[in-house]
Write a protein that holds these residues in place. Structure first.
Motif: not given
Lengths: 116, 114
Positions: B30-36, B41-52, B54-59
Motif C-alpha cells: 500500500d506504500t510506494m517511494y521514490w529515492y534518489k 551513492k547516498f540514498l535520499k528519500i524524495m516522496f512516499s505515497y500511501n494508498n495514493k 502523499l505522506i512524505i515530501n522531502e525537500t
C-alpha cells in the motif's frame, strides 16, 4: 527521530578472510534493523533483518549480523569473504512505534572490496 | 515476475526537457517511494505515497511531481531538467502496517542530463 550510521566509507578485505561492515543506530523503542546489498548497476537487495529474539541473525549468501543493544550496533559479518561479495552495503532501521515508524532510514553505505 | 519494475532503465536527455519515470509493483503493497541516489551513492528519500496519498515530501524542487494513479503505480515526472538531476532514481514499495518487513526496490533508472 531515528538515525543509522555507517562509520566506514570503504572496507577492504582479502578473499578468504572474515569481513565486518559496521553499523550503529539510534532508534527510540525497539528497533527493526536491516541490511541491504547493492551490486554495481543494480537495485538494493534485502540481506537480513533483526526484529526480536536471538541477537545473531543469519541471512543470504552466508552473511550474518549481530545485534548489540548496549553499543548499540548491528554489524554485518561473514566468516570468509568472496570476491563476488564486493558491493555497496546499506544498513537501515525502522522505528519500533509511533508516527513515521514505518519509514526506513538508511545509512550512507559502505563499499566493500574483496581483494583476490 | 518482477516485483517492483521501473521504466526506463536508462534515460539520457537534454537540459530543459521534461521526462517521466514509471514504477509499478505487483506485491499488493500500500506504500510506494521514490529515492534518489547521487554520485556519492547516498540514498535520499524524495516522496512516499500511501494508498495514493502523499505522506512524505522531502525537500525536493517542485519541478519533481509524483503521481499515483492507483496504489500499484507511482510515477515521477520531472520538469525543466537540470544537470544536477543526473542520478539513479529508485522506486520501492512496502506494506505500512508490516513494520517488520523492509522495502522491495526496483532496479533503478539512471538519468543523465546533458
Amino acid at each position: 527521530a531515528q538515525s543509522v550510521a555507517q562509520p566506514e566509507d570503504q572496507v577492504n578485505v582479502a578473499e578468504g578472510n572474515p569481513l565486518t561492515v559496521k553499523c550503529t543506530y539510534s532508534v527510540s523503542g525497539n528497533p527493526y534493523l536491516f541490511w541491504y546489498v547493492q551490486y554495481p548497476n543494480r537495485g538494493l537487495q534485502f540481506l537480513l533483518k533483526y526484529i526480536t529474539g536471538d541477537n545473531l541473525v543469519k541471512g543470504s549468501y552466508g552473511f550474518e549480523a549481530e545485534f548489540n543493544k548496549s553499543q548499540p550496533s548491528f554489524h554485518l559479518k561473514k566468516p570468509s569473504a568472496l570476491v563476488s561479495d564486493s558491493a555497496l552495503y546499506f544498513c537501515a532501521s525502522r522505528g519500533g512505534g509511533g508516527a513515521g515508524s514505518y519509514q526506513l532510514t538508511f545509512g550512507k553505505g559502505t563499499k566493500l572490496s574483496v581483494i583476490p | 515476475d518482477t516485483a517492483v519494475s521501473q521504466t526506463p532503465k536508462y534515460l539520457v536527455t537534454q537540459m530543459g526537457n521534461d521526462k517521466s519515470i514509471k514504477c509499478e509493483q505487483n506485491l499488493g503493497h500500500d506504500t510506494m517511494y521514490w529515492y534518489k541516489q547521487d554520485s556519492k551513492k547516498f540514498l535520499k528519500i524524495m516522496f512516499s505515497y500511501n494508498n495514493k496519498e502523499l505522506i512524505i515530501n522531502e525537500t525536493v524542487p517542485n519541478r519533481f511531481s509524483p503521481k499515483s494513479p492507483d496504489k500499484a503505480h507511482l510515477n515521477l515526472h520531472i520538469n525543466s531538467l537540470e544537470l544536477g538531476d543526473s542520478a539513479v532514481y529508485f522506486c520501492a514499495s512496502s506494506q505500512a502496517d508490516r513494520t517488520t518487513d523492509g522495502y522491495t526496490f526496483g532496479s533503478g533508472t539512471r538519468l543523465t542530463v546533458v
